[in-house]
Design an enzyme around this catalytic site. Structure first.
Site: not given
Ligand SMILES: Cc1cc2nc3c(=O)[nH]c(=O)nc-3n(C[C@H](O)[C@H](O)[C@H](O)COP(=O)(O)O)c2cc1C
Length: 360
Positions: A16, A100, A144, A229
């Site tokens: 997300p 978050c 999460k 993500g």
């Molecule tokens: C632009 C952006 C928005 C995000 N918004 C949320 C969110 O609304 N809820 C959430 O649980 N995590 C959010 N995250 C965290 C991601 O879900 C994820 O945990 C994080 O980016 C690490 O994964 P990755 O290294 O694959 O990007 C967000 C991350 C990014 C980059």
């Protein structure tokens, strides 16, 4: 892979991401091989439920189930109400955001800040689980989280065990602490410990940016699924590439330039139809920017494209740009390292903060 009553097509999840994983992007990722997609977080603040922003976030038109809605908030009764509200509007799974890190959300003790107050975190989890159970619709609640608040307070394992005890059906762990934000590297030891201790499914998340890394994280953690993500931004085909690699140990060729162009334009039309012309054209810029990041001439094109002020002009420019690229290359000629170090990741961090600020 099973979440409550729902059997998923595979164990590759799109994370997300506020401002990114809207309905059009989730559908794109699913078409590209993601087995599961959680919506952007929806605030538990009732006064914002009728806002345009929240109603767009609650849009699931034509989306394949299970419909998973993430909620964020700091008050157990409000989170219970948000659970009922979203279930009444079609949510089949409720995901609680304790991951978050953005400032405003944290000042209000939502998101990953909740990990610092375990009693409150558990009160919220229990209230959400009870509200979901009372709906009579067999709606699983998932959680999460990060590995903890800071390096010396890595309480993911304790919280995950308590959440499981409280009735949570799946836990996702991003391998960073709240204090880290997006800095440093995700670690997978804590995720492995959570997986080893729980009997419900555990999902590993953080810094998975290639099919090879997905396999490595799966092996390191023993997790039931991996969540991607930032690496899916502008490159949603990472899901089919990963599915292929996990199944065969072979690398799938990059999409052809023509395929990628068609997918992107299809996504843009869907995006414009959700947001309308003006907002759609503006918010599409980041998706286009991510899609061309790491491609030859991509940065120059992004700058020109950001000056265009209609969806028609965006689509026209994009078609032309990809047609010129197709004259030189059959398949997308980028290297993963370019994407991760040069473009998408850095942009996303700002975007994350920005979006979360708006939400709080
Ligand atoms: C632009 C952006 C928005 C995000 N918004 C949320 C969110 O609304 N809820 C959430 O649980 N995590 C959010 N995250 C965290 C991601 O879900 C994820 O945990 C994080 O980016 C690490 O994964 P990755 O290294 O694959 O990007 C967000 C991350 C990014 C980059």
């Amino acid at each position: 892979m099973q979440i409550g009553p729902y059997e998923l097509p595979n164990n590759l999840f799109v994370a997300p991401m506020a401002g990114v994983t809207d309905r059009p992007f989730r559908q794109l990722c699913r078409r590209m091989g993601a087995g599961y997609a959680v919506s952007e977080m929806v605030t538990s603040r009732k006064d914002l439920w009728n806002s345009l922003k929240t109603s767009r976030r609650a849009n699931h038109d034509g989306e394949a189930g299970p419909i998973a809605v993430q909620i964020a908030g700091t008050d157990a009764p409000m989170m219970a109400e948000a659970t009922r509200y979203n279930i009444d509007r079609g949510a089949q799974i409720i995901d609680i955001n304790m991951g978050c890190p953005a400032k405003k959300v944290c000042n209000k003790w939502a998101g990953s800040a909740l990990m610092q107050d375990e009693p409150l975190a558990l009160e919220i989890i229990s209230a959400v689980v009870a509200a979901a159970a009372a709906s009579g619709s067999n709606v699983p609640v998932t959680l999460k989280m990060r590995t903890g608040w800071c390096e010396s307070e890595k309480n993911a394992l304790r919280l995950a065990l308590a959440a499981q005890e409280a009735g949570v059906a799946m836990v996702t762990v991003h391998g960073r602490t709240r204090e880290q934000g997006y800095k440093g590297q995700a670690e997978y030891t804590t995720i492995a410990a959570v997986k080893a201790a729980l009997h419900i499914p555990v999902v590993a998340n953080g810094d998975i940016d290639t099919p090879q890394k997905a396999k490595q994280v799966q092996a390191l953690t023993g997790a039931d699924a991996v969540m991607i993500g930032r690496a899916a931004q502008g490159r949603p085909w990472i899901f089919r590439e990963t599915a292929h690699f996990l199944a065969t140990n072979e690398t799938l060729a990059a999409p052809t330039v023509a395929e990628a162009c068609d997918w992107l334009i299809e996504h843009l039309f869907d995006h414009y139809s959700l947001y309308g012309e003006l907002t759609g054209m503006r918010t599409a810029r980041k998706h286009i920017g991510w899609a061309v990041a790491g491609l030859p001439g991509g940065e120059a094109f992004r700058q020109v494209m950001n000056q265009l002020d209609s969806s028609q002009a965006q689509v026209g420019a994009l078609r032309q740009w990809f047609a010129a690229l197709a004259d030189q290359y059959e398949r997308l000629p980028y290297f993963v390292g370019d994407l991760v170090n040069g473009g998408a990741v850095t942009n996303n961090i700002n975007n994350n903060e920005e979006e979360a600020e708006l939400l709080a």
